[in-house]
Structure formats: C-alpha cells, structure tokens
Enzyme design. Sequence first.
Site, PDB file in Angstrom:
ATOM      1  N   SER A  82       0.854  -1.184   0.000  1.00  0.00           N
ATOM      2  CA  SER A  82       0.000   0.000   0.000  1.00  0.00           C
ATOM      3  C   SER A  82       0.887   1.230   0.000  1.00  0.00           C
ATOM      4  O   SER A  82       2.081   1.148   0.275  1.00  0.00           O
ATOM      5  CB  SER A  82      -0.881   0.014   1.249  1.00  0.00           C
ATOM      6  OG  SER A  82      -1.591   1.234   1.358  1.00  0.00           O
ATOM      7  N   HIS A  83       0.284   2.358  -0.257  1.00  0.00           N
ATOM      8  CA  HIS A  83       1.009   3.617  -0.155  1.00  0.00           C
ATOM      9  C   HIS A  83       1.206   4.019   1.304  1.00  0.00           C
ATOM     10  O   HIS A  83       2.018   4.867   1.611  1.00  0.00           O
ATOM     11  CB  HIS A  83       0.238   4.724  -0.885  1.00  0.00           C
ATOM     12  CG  HIS A  83       0.264   4.552  -2.366  1.00  0.00           C
ATOM     13  ND1 HIS A  83      -0.546   3.656  -3.020  1.00  0.00           N
ATOM     14  CD2 HIS A  83       1.014   5.144  -3.310  1.00  0.00           C
ATOM     15  CE1 HIS A  83      -0.288   3.711  -4.307  1.00  0.00           C
ATOM     16  NE2 HIS A  83       0.650   4.609  -4.517  1.00  0.00           N
ATOM     17  N   SER A  84       0.453   3.379   2.197  1.00  0.00           N
ATOM     18  CA  SER A  84       0.486   3.739   3.613  1.00  0.00           C
ATOM     19  C   SER A  84       0.959   2.581   4.476  1.00  0.00           C
ATOM     20  O   SER A  84       0.355   1.501   4.467  1.00  0.00           O
ATOM     21  CB  SER A  84      -0.915   4.161   4.066  1.00  0.00           C
ATOM     22  OG  SER A  84      -0.958   4.306   5.467  1.00  0.00           O
ATOM     23  N   SER A 123       0.153   3.027  -8.319  1.00  0.00           N
ATOM     24  CA  SER A 123       1.561   2.662  -8.388  1.00  0.00           C
ATOM     25  C   SER A 123       1.908   1.496  -7.467  1.00  0.00           C
ATOM     26  O   SER A 123       2.907   0.812  -7.695  1.00  0.00           O
ATOM     27  CB  SER A 123       2.460   3.871  -8.097  1.00  0.00           C
ATOM     28  OG  SER A 123       2.252   4.348  -6.792  1.00  0.00           O
TER      29      SER A 123
END
Length: 131
Positions: free
Chosen positions: A9-11, A71
């Site tokens: 994940s981005h987080s 992404s």
Amino acid sequence: MKKSILLVSHSQKVTDGLKEMIEQMQQSKDVAIFSLGGVNGEIGSDPMKIIEAVNQSEESTAYFVFADIGSAVLNAEMAKEMLSDEQQKNYYLVDAPIVEGAFAGAITAGVTDDIQQILTEAQNAGKKGWG
C-alpha cells in the site's frame, strides 16, 4: 507448504494495521504476513521492499501479493519481473480488495495448500455478505 502474504500500500499504517488484524485471526505457522506499505515513513510504494520480502521468505512456496491502488499495483508487477524464474512461477498478484481479500486469502492459506482455492476466496471476499 509455506505461504507468504505480501501487503502493498502507499500507507504503512494501512499494511501494519491489516497485518495485525490478520495475525490475530490466523495462527498458522505455514503463513507469513509482510507489511510493505509506505517508503521511509512517507506515502509511497517500493518494488524493492517486495523483492526483499520474497527473498526473506525463500522457504515459501507461494507468494500472494495484495496491493491497493495505482503505483502500488505497478510496483508489485515490476517486482515480479525482477524476481528469478522460479520465484515468478509462485508469485500471485491477487486482484482483490486489499483488506477483505488479504484477510480471506490469509485465513484460507492457513487451512489449505490449494493455490486456486486461496485465490478464489481472496477474489470473492469483497462480494460476500455485504449486500
């Protein structure tokens, strides 16, 4: 059969929380969960983190990768291309909601070695019981 669940994940907070939730519900020693969110404490994703996790879990015979958006998915695809041929054969980028899919996939992986069943349960997780 050893299996790895890779959460991308981005987080980092998202993947850390999801990893914690899965580990509380799934106790199989045959399933390893990797939190691969964020980059250096910031928002982002990194294919090298995925490759490191795969290499760290060489004893695994299957790698199930759950990515959230944009992404993160592209980086998961890029990471696959950078792995050995043998690792690529056992690398599954699962098209499923990251929370529901990873949870269902991890629980299923704890009770069966059937790759197709694990993938099916993960992919159907977002459709069950919510409507």
